[in-house]
Design a protein around this motif. Structure first.
Motif, PDB file in Angstrom:
ATOM      1  N   THR A  49      47.975  40.213  46.141  1.00 23.00           N
ATOM      2  CA  THR A  49      46.722  39.984  46.474  1.00 23.00           C
ATOM      3  C   THR A  49      45.661  40.243  45.500  1.00 23.00           C
ATOM      4  OG1 THR A  49      47.352  39.901  48.915  1.00 23.00           O
ATOM      5  CG2 THR A  49      44.981  39.772  48.173  1.00 23.00           C
ATOM      6  N   VAL A  50      45.089  39.069  44.838  1.00 20.13           N
ATOM      7  CA  VAL A  50      43.945  39.612  43.927  1.00 20.13           C
ATOM      8  C   VAL A  50      42.756  39.305  44.727  1.00 20.13           C
ATOM      9  CG1 VAL A  50      43.122  38.907  41.800  1.00 20.13           C
ATOM     10  CG2 VAL A  50      45.460  38.914  42.066  1.00 20.13           C
ATOM     11  N   ARG A  51      41.781  40.204  44.607  1.00 22.25           N
ATOM     12  CA  ARG A  51      40.354  40.039  45.231  1.00 22.25           C
ATOM     13  C   ARG A  51      39.242  40.219  44.182  1.00 22.25           C
ATOM     14  NH1 ARG A  51      43.076  43.754  48.706  1.00 22.25           N
ATOM     15  NH2 ARG A  51      43.836  42.877  50.636  1.00 22.25           N
ATOM     16  N   VAL A  52      38.437  38.956  44.363  1.00 23.05           N
ATOM     17  CA  VAL A  52      37.265  38.894  43.499  1.00 23.05           C
ATOM     18  C   VAL A  52      36.115  39.144  44.331  1.00 23.05           C
ATOM     19  CG1 VAL A  52      36.167  37.599  41.996  1.00 23.05           C
ATOM     20  CG2 VAL A  52      38.438  37.575  41.656  1.00 23.05           C
ATOM     21  N   LYS A  53      35.414  40.223  44.144  1.00 23.50           N
ATOM     22  CA  LYS A  53      34.190  40.408  45.200  1.00 23.50           C
ATOM     23  C   LYS A  53      32.875  40.521  44.228  1.00 23.50           C
ATOM     24  CE  LYS A  53      37.288  43.527  48.021  1.00 23.50           C
ATOM     25  NZ  LYS A  53      37.322  44.923  48.574  1.00 23.50           N
ATOM     26  N   ASP A  54      31.907  39.811  45.035  1.00 24.99           N
ATOM     27  CA  ASP A  54      30.601  39.741  44.381  1.00 24.99           C
ATOM     28  C   ASP A  54      29.684  40.247  45.345  1.00 24.99           C
ATOM     29  OD1 ASP A  54      28.980  37.460  45.738  1.00 24.99           O
ATOM     30  OD2 ASP A  54      30.584  36.293  44.726  1.00 24.99           O
ATOM     31  N   ARG A  55      28.391  40.483  45.049  1.00 22.34           N
ATOM     32  CA  ARG A  55      27.276  40.932  45.846  1.00 22.34           C
ATOM     33  C   ARG A  55      26.202  39.913  45.854  1.00 22.34           C
ATOM     34  NH1 ARG A  55      26.738  47.604  44.975  1.00 22.34           N
ATOM     35  NH2 ARG A  55      28.837  48.023  45.560  1.00 22.34           N
ATOM     36  N   GLY A  56      26.507  38.714  45.812  1.00 22.14           N
ATOM     37  CA  GLY A  56      25.587  37.680  45.776  1.00 22.14           C
ATOM     38  C   GLY A  56      25.020  37.367  47.295  1.00 22.14           C
ATOM     39  N   PRO A  57      24.322  36.202  47.247  1.00 21.94           N
ATOM     40  CA  PRO A  57      23.808  36.022  48.636  1.00 21.94           C
ATOM     41  C   PRO A  57      24.733  35.463  49.664  1.00 21.94           C
ATOM     42  CG  PRO A  57      23.627  33.912  46.927  1.00 21.94           C
ATOM     43  CD  PRO A  57      24.436  35.065  46.331  1.00 21.94           C
ATOM     44  N   GLY A  58      25.840  35.446  49.564  1.00 17.24           N
ATOM     45  CA  GLY A  58      26.872  35.180  50.497  1.00 17.24           C
ATOM     46  C   GLY A  58      26.961  33.654  51.180  1.00 17.24           C
ATOM     47  N   LEU A  59      27.948  33.407  52.039  1.00 17.70           N
ATOM     48  CA  LEU A  59      28.053  31.822  52.408  1.00 17.70           C
ATOM     49  C   LEU A  59      27.629  31.947  53.936  1.00 17.70           C
ATOM     50  CD1 LEU A  59      31.165  31.271  50.433  1.00 17.70           C
ATOM     51  CD2 LEU A  59      28.748  30.441  49.810  1.00 17.70           C
ATOM     52  N   SER A  60      27.153  30.821  54.419  1.00 19.41           N
ATOM     53  CA  SER A  60      27.177  30.652  56.115  1.00 19.41           C
ATOM     54  C   SER A  60      28.485  30.321  56.361  1.00 19.41           C
ATOM     55  CB  SER A  60      25.964  29.608  56.165  1.00 19.41           C
ATOM     56  OG  SER A  60      26.470  28.325  55.766  1.00 19.41           O
ATOM     57  N   ASP A  61      28.603  30.336  57.899  1.00 16.66           N
ATOM     58  CA  ASP A  61      29.966  29.920  58.265  1.00 16.66           C
ATOM     59  C   ASP A  61      30.391  28.390  58.072  1.00 16.66           C
ATOM     60  OD1 ASP A  61      30.045  32.452  59.475  1.00 16.66           O
ATOM     61  OD2 ASP A  61      29.534  31.759  61.456  1.00 16.66           O
ATOM     62  N   GLU A  62      29.158  27.520  58.035  1.00 17.77           N
ATOM     63  CA  GLU A  62      29.392  26.267  57.470  1.00 17.77           C
ATOM     64  C   GLU A  62      29.781  26.128  56.192  1.00 17.77           C
ATOM     65  OE1 GLU A  62      29.398  22.094  57.949  1.00 17.77           O
ATOM     66  OE2 GLU A  62      29.307  23.394  59.422  1.00 17.77           O
ATOM     67  N   GLU A  63      29.193  26.690  55.216  1.00 11.23           N
ATOM     68  CA  GLU A  63      29.871  26.713  53.834  1.00 11.23           C
ATOM     69  C   GLU A  63      31.180  27.072  53.644  1.00 11.23           C
ATOM     70  OE1 GLU A  63      25.491  27.416  51.974  1.00 11.23           O
ATOM     71  OE2 GLU A  63      26.649  29.016  52.333  1.00 11.23           O
ATOM     72  N   GLN A  64      31.449  28.102  54.427  1.00 11.55           N
ATOM     73  CA  GLN A  64      33.003  28.464  54.143  1.00 11.55           C
ATOM     74  C   GLN A  64      33.903  27.773  54.638  1.00 11.55           C
ATOM     75  OE1 GLN A  64      33.325  33.021  55.324  1.00 11.55           O
ATOM     76  NE2 GLN A  64      31.439  32.988  55.716  1.00 11.55           N
TER      77      GLN A  64
END
Length: 335
Positions: free
Chosen positions: A269-284
């Protein structure tokens, strides 16, 4: 043929159950505990889940509940196996009490897959492929001419340097979009064939990250890899595209981006994590849809990354909350 996820922490039982499913003509992905099964289910979206109840990290019953509560996986049938639960669980499509007859297990597999939801068949795939090639050829001439004109103006000193740099960047973006459109069209048409070889995935992650460190030096990039090589079968060029798309998506928010790799005997597993604004449930729910309107940037790139991960036998998943950043996870099988 369907894709069946089989989860059991006893290796001998896992092999027997998997063999039965394969003998029925279906593809199998294996998980050795409940948490691994959950991650594989989100990444691969199987047509059926077969799970033991007594497993480490996450029990079969808890796995059923997670699957039932998921927007995408909520309708996937689940066969729950247990020696301690006398009557199964309402979250499962069917239940078998251990020990059981193989013929009963086969019958449940057939019945469950008959009721399993099927993906909408792909229509017009060859048209999509042809359109992608046509667009790429059509843009090639004008883009090449524009690049040559930028070079001429730079050499002759006939335009502001900053303006030429900006114009060059826009041309590079257009070239990237053209390539992405062509690649997406071929993926939609199921016309992409991987050139697989045994590679150290960690080396490719480092290379991709070094590129983005140069492109976006203002971002705080951090990397955590296993101590030794992590070898598996992959297409180097296509895997680089997956990593490039995810790093570019994360880096656009600035701040800190952390890249991690976790390796087990069965998967990486390769994970790429950012601290941006995030996504809503609809966007995901629609983050990997190509050509989506009104969503966050990178639609084609994320679709390409998702499809190329799938072609490698794995998958791409996303976890995010508004205001708390986003994590993309590429899950790839070993062996």
């Amino acid at each position: 043929m369907s894709l069946v996820l089989v989860a059991d922490d006893e290796p001998a039982v896992l092999e027997v159950l998997s063999q039965v499913v394969e003998d029925l003509g279906h593809d199998v992905i294996q998980a050795r505990d409940g948490e691994e099964a959950w991650n594989l289910a989100r990444a691969r979206r199987p047509n059926l889940v077969v799970t033991d109840h007594m497993m480490p990290r996450l029990s079969g019953l808890d796995l059923c509940r997670r699957l039932r509560g998921d927007e995408v996986l909520g309708h996937v049938p689940i066969i729950l196996l247990s020696a301690v639960l006398p009557h199964g669980a309402p979250e499962a499509h069917a239940f078998l009490h251990k020990p059981f007859e193989i013929t009963d297990f086969e019958a449940l597999i057939r019945n469950a897959l008959t009721a399993a939801p099927r993906p909408k068949p792909l229509e017009g795939a060859s048209v999509a492929e042809a359109l992608g090639d046509w667009v790429a050829r059509g843009f090639e001439g004008p883009l090449s001419a524009a690049r040559a004109e930028v070079v001429r103006l730079r050499m002759e000193g006939m335009a502001d340097r900053g303006m030429l740099e900006s114009l060059g960047a826009h041309l590079k973006t257009l070239e990237g979009l053209t390539r992405d459109f062509q690649e997406a069209a071929h993926l939609a048409a199921r016309a992409v064939t991987l050139r697989l070889g045994v590679e150290d995935l960690g080396a490719h992650v480092r290379q991709a990250l070094d590129t983005w460190k140069q492109r976006l030096p203002e971002v705080e990039w951090t990397l955590a890899l296993p101590a030794g090589p992590v070898e598996l079968r992959l297409d180097p060029e296509r895997m680089h595209r997956v990593l490039d798309k995810l790093l570019g998506q994360a880096g656009q928010h600035g701040g800190e981006v952390r890249v991690e790799m976790e390796s087990t005997p069965s998967m990486v597993t390769v994970r790429v994590k950012d601290r941006g604004p995030g996504l809503s449930d609809e966007e995901q729910q629609h983050i990997f849809d190509p050509f989506r309107a009104g969503g966050p940037g990178g639609a084609l790139g994320l679709y390409i990354a998702s499809e190329l991960s799938r072609l490698h036998g794995g998958g791409l998943s996303v976890e995010s909350k508004k205001g708390q950043g986003t994590t993309f996870s590429v899950i790839l099988p070993r062996g």
